[in-house]
Scaffold this motif. Structure first.
Motif, mmCIF file in Angstrom:
data_model
loop_
_atom_site.group_PDB
_atom_site.id
_atom_site.type_symbol
_atom_site.label_atom_id
_atom_site.label_comp_id
_atom_site.label_asym_id
_atom_site.label_seq_id
_atom_site.Cartn_x
_atom_site.Cartn_y
_atom_site.Cartn_z
ATOM 1 N N HIS A 17 -89.868 67.122 31.714
ATOM 2 C CA HIS A 17 -90.951 67.439 30.780
ATOM 3 C C HIS A 17 -92.104 66.453 30.926
ATOM 4 O O HIS A 17 -92.897 66.271 30.010
ATOM 5 N N LEU A 18 -92.168 65.832 32.087
ATOM 6 C CA LEU A 18 -93.135 64.762 32.305
ATOM 7 C C LEU A 18 -94.580 65.241 32.155
ATOM 8 O O LEU A 18 -95.394 64.585 31.496
ATOM 9 N N LYS A 19 -94.904 66.383 32.721
ATOM 10 C CA LYS A 19 -96.283 66.881 32.665
ATOM 11 C C LYS A 19 -96.720 67.114 31.224
ATOM 12 O O LYS A 19 -97.824 66.719 30.834
ATOM 13 N N ALA A 20 -95.861 67.737 30.431
ATOM 14 C CA ALA A 20 -96.207 68.008 29.026
ATOM 15 C C ALA A 20 -96.340 66.710 28.238
ATOM 16 O O ALA A 20 -97.275 66.564 27.432
ATOM 17 N N LEU A 21 -95.440 65.778 28.457
ATOM 18 C CA LEU A 21 -95.505 64.500 27.745
ATOM 19 C C LEU A 21 -96.771 63.731 28.111
ATOM 20 O O LEU A 21 -97.422 63.135 27.247
ATOM 21 N N ARG A 22 -97.102 63.764 29.383
ATOM 22 C CA ARG A 22 -98.313 63.090 29.850
ATOM 23 C C ARG A 22 -99.544 63.740 29.226
ATOM 24 O O ARG A 22 -100.442 63.050 28.725
ATOM 25 N N ALA A 23 -99.581 65.063 29.203
ATOM 26 C CA ALA A 23 -100.719 65.793 28.648
ATOM 27 C C ALA A 23 -100.879 65.529 27.151
ATOM 28 O O ALA A 23 -102.008 65.407 26.658
ATOM 29 N N GLU A 24 -99.761 65.434 26.433
ATOM 30 C CA GLU A 24 -99.815 65.141 24.990
ATOM 31 C C GLU A 24 -100.532 63.832 24.711
ATOM 32 O O GLU A 24 -101.162 63.673 23.666
ATOM 33 N N ARG A 25 -100.419 62.899 25.628
ATOM 34 C CA ARG A 25 -101.044 61.589 25.442
ATOM 35 C C ARG A 25 -102.442 61.520 26.053
ATOM 36 O O ARG A 25 -103.106 60.495 25.974
ATOM 37 N N GLY A 26 -102.853 62.588 26.729
ATOM 38 C CA GLY A 26 -104.175 62.611 27.337
ATOM 39 C C GLY A 26 -104.276 61.758 28.585
ATOM 40 O O GLY A 26 -105.372 61.316 28.948
ATOM 41 N N TRP A 27 -103.150 61.520 29.235
ATOM 42 C CA TRP A 27 -103.127 60.695 30.448
ATOM 43 C C TRP A 27 -103.248 61.578 31.677
ATOM 44 O O TRP A 27 -102.654 62.651 31.746
ATOM 45 N N SER A 28 -103.997 61.121 32.656
ATOM 46 C CA SER A 28 -104.029 61.796 33.952
ATOM 47 C C SER A 28 -102.816 61.343 34.756
ATOM 48 O O SER A 28 -102.118 60.391 34.374
#
Length: 63
Positions: free
Chosen positions: A4-15
């Motif tokens: 779920h790395l992509k979703a978790l990263r997106a939730e934080r606004g990280w590229s």
């Protein structure tokens, strides 16, 4: 291994580059993990979990 790395990263606004910098890996490594082309080493998986403040099992799914 699914994750779920992509979703978790997106939730934080990280590229991908932002996360790569936090993990001290390349952006390509983050991309490969997100797309299931690369399974991280156990130390890297623990670092990813610590970075997000979550248990490994919350991020990675072995099914």
């Amino acid at each position: 291994m699914k994750n779920h790395l992509k979703a978790l990263r997106a939730e934080r606004g990280w590229s991908q580059a932002d996360l790569a910098e936090r993990l001290n890996v390349s952006r390509q490594t983050v991309n490969a993990i997100e797309n299931g082309r690369y399974d991280p080493s156990l130390p890297l998986a623990f670092l990813i979990a610590r970075t997000f403040g979550l248990a490994i099992e919350t991020i990675f799914d072995d099914e």
